[in-house]
Write a protein that holds these residues in place. Structure first.
Motif, mmCIF file in Angstrom:
data_model
loop_
_atom_site.group_PDB
_atom_site.id
_atom_site.type_symbol
_atom_site.label_atom_id
_atom_site.label_comp_id
_atom_site.label_asym_id
_atom_site.label_seq_id
_atom_site.Cartn_x
_atom_site.Cartn_y
_atom_site.Cartn_z
ATOM 1 N N GLU A 115 -29.442 26.617 8.760
ATOM 2 C CA GLU A 115 -28.103 27.004 8.276
ATOM 3 C C GLU A 115 -27.844 28.484 8.550
ATOM 4 O O GLU A 115 -26.730 28.871 8.940
ATOM 5 N N ARG A 116 -28.862 29.303 8.373
ATOM 6 C CA ARG A 116 -28.722 30.737 8.622
ATOM 7 C C ARG A 116 -28.406 30.987 10.104
ATOM 8 O O ARG A 116 -27.529 31.787 10.444
ATOM 9 N N LEU A 117 -29.114 30.301 10.986
ATOM 10 C CA LEU A 117 -28.886 30.487 12.421
ATOM 11 C C LEU A 117 -27.524 29.960 12.848
ATOM 12 O O LEU A 117 -26.850 30.568 13.685
ATOM 13 N N MET A 118 -27.113 28.831 12.286
ATOM 14 C CA MET A 118 -25.798 28.288 12.637
ATOM 15 C C MET A 118 -24.674 29.201 12.160
ATOM 16 O O MET A 118 -23.569 29.179 12.701
ATOM 17 N N GLY A 119 -24.972 30.034 11.157
ATOM 18 C CA GLY A 119 -23.962 30.950 10.643
ATOM 19 C C GLY A 119 -23.864 32.256 11.409
ATOM 20 O O GLY A 119 -22.978 33.079 11.126
ATOM 21 N N LEU A 120 -24.736 32.473 12.387
ATOM 22 C CA LEU A 120 -24.689 33.707 13.164
ATOM 23 C C LEU A 120 -23.436 33.750 14.037
ATOM 24 O O LEU A 120 -23.006 32.740 14.593
ATOM 25 N N THR A 121 -22.871 34.938 14.166
ATOM 26 C CA THR A 121 -21.772 35.116 15.115
ATOM 27 C C THR A 121 -22.352 35.144 16.527
ATOM 28 O O THR A 121 -23.567 35.221 16.725
ATOM 29 N N LYS A 122 -21.474 35.107 17.510
ATOM 30 C CA LYS A 122 -21.954 35.131 18.895
ATOM 31 C C LYS A 122 -22.707 36.425 19.181
ATOM 32 O O LYS A 122 -23.749 36.420 19.850
ATOM 33 N N ASP A 123 -22.204 37.547 18.691
ATOM 34 C CA ASP A 123 -22.892 38.821 18.910
ATOM 35 C C ASP A 123 -24.266 38.817 18.240
ATOM 36 O O ASP A 123 -25.246 39.315 18.810
ATOM 37 N N GLU A 124 -24.348 38.259 17.038
ATOM 38 C CA GLU A 124 -25.626 38.200 16.329
ATOM 39 C C GLU A 124 -26.607 37.278 17.052
ATOM 40 O O GLU A 124 -27.795 37.571 17.150
ATOM 41 N N TRP A 125 -26.090 36.156 17.552
ATOM 42 C CA TRP A 125 -26.952 35.229 18.294
ATOM 43 C C TRP A 125 -27.460 35.877 19.579
ATOM 44 O O TRP A 125 -28.636 35.774 19.910
ATOM 45 N N ASP A 126 -26.561 36.533 20.298
ATOM 46 C CA ASP A 126 -26.970 37.215 21.535
ATOM 47 C C ASP A 126 -28.013 38.296 21.245
ATOM 48 O O ASP A 126 -28.961 38.482 22.021
#
Length: 274
Positions: free
Chosen positions: A156-167
């Protein structure tokens, strides 16, 4: 020529299909030892010819000259065992390369699908596919070790990341591999580069687990890398043989733990299971 004929440098070069310059270079680095006649010209025996054939065969396999020199020095256990070890290394590299090819194909497929989607949809799908890959490869062990609630919270935490946070997470993962190579080159698991490596790895775990996780849980995760061939392959293929063990040692040093004591216990426990 006779059974133990001597050849000039020109004759040897013609026989082997190499240049005279190559023969002189091999002599300069200690791979060949021709004799000299009264006029000072090089003469090569049948033994020199056999040694040159061995050198050329090993060069064709991609062995560096330093390794070949060691093998030919008499200090090594023998040419054939060394070449068999080299073959094992090449086969391991092939396995790693094939896995990289499959990952690249999967990435290409994902990019092709992304081209047909909107930005928001493509990013959400990318995250779901990334979590699905983790679930398929590590999910069962992770859930058995940390429980379903912890894994679901991480997802759930990872799915909540924004694109910038994921990158940023993906870039950090790649940066850890680079830092691991740098720290290994320094050769000190308690050095500055190793401490930075440990700090980066802990930051990467925090992205997945969130703040406030137990120190022992994190330490158990990192120590578990050594017992899982998939993690050993992941880090060793990225930074060289022994990289996984070095990472664990760096993390333990940063946490003030005794790596050598842990390794002794780990090996005793593993031997008792064998």
């Amino acid at each position: 020529m006779g059974a133990n004929s001597m050849r000039t440098i020109k004759q040897m070069a013609t026989l082997a299909g190499v240049s005279a310059r190559t023969l002189r270079y091999y002599e300069s680095v200690g791979l060949l030892h021709p004799t000299r006649n009264d006029a000072g010209y090089r003469l090569y025996s049948d033994a020199d010819a056999r040694r040159l054939a061995q050198v050329l065969a090993m060069r064709a396999c991609g062995l560096p000259l330093a390794t070949i020199r060691h093998l030919c020095s008499g200090e090594a256990t023998g040419l054939l065992p060394a070449m068999r070890d080299h073959l094992v290394t090449l086969e391991q590299q092939r396995t790693s390369t094939m896995a990289a090819i499959e990952r690249t194909r999967a990435a290409i497929d994902a990019l092709e699908r992304i081209d047909t989607m909107g930005t928001e949809d493509s990013f959400e799908r990318m995250k779901r596919e990334g979590l699905a890959r983790f679930e398929g490869e590590f999910g069962q062990e992770a859930r058995e070790r940390y429980g379903n609630a912890a894994i679901e919270a991480s997802n759930e935490r990872l799915m909540g990341l924004t694109k910038d946070e994921w990158d940023a997470k993906e870039l950090l993962e790649d940066a850890i591999k680079v830092q691991l190579r740098i720290a290994m080159a320094q050769g000190d698991a308690e050095g500055v580069e190793a401490r930075e490596l440990a700090h980066m790895h802990r930051r990467w775990i925090t992205i997945h687990w969130g703040e406030g996780y137990a120190e022992e849980a994190y330490l158990g995760l990192v120590r578990g890398y050594l017992a899982d061939p998939r993690f050993v392959e992941y880090y060793d293929s990225a930074a060289g043989e022994g990289a996984t063990e070095f990472l664990v040692q760096a993390v333990e040093a940063a946490m003030g733990r005794d790596f050598h004591h842990h390794m002794a216990t780990f090996k005793r426990n593993r031997s008792s299971l064998d």
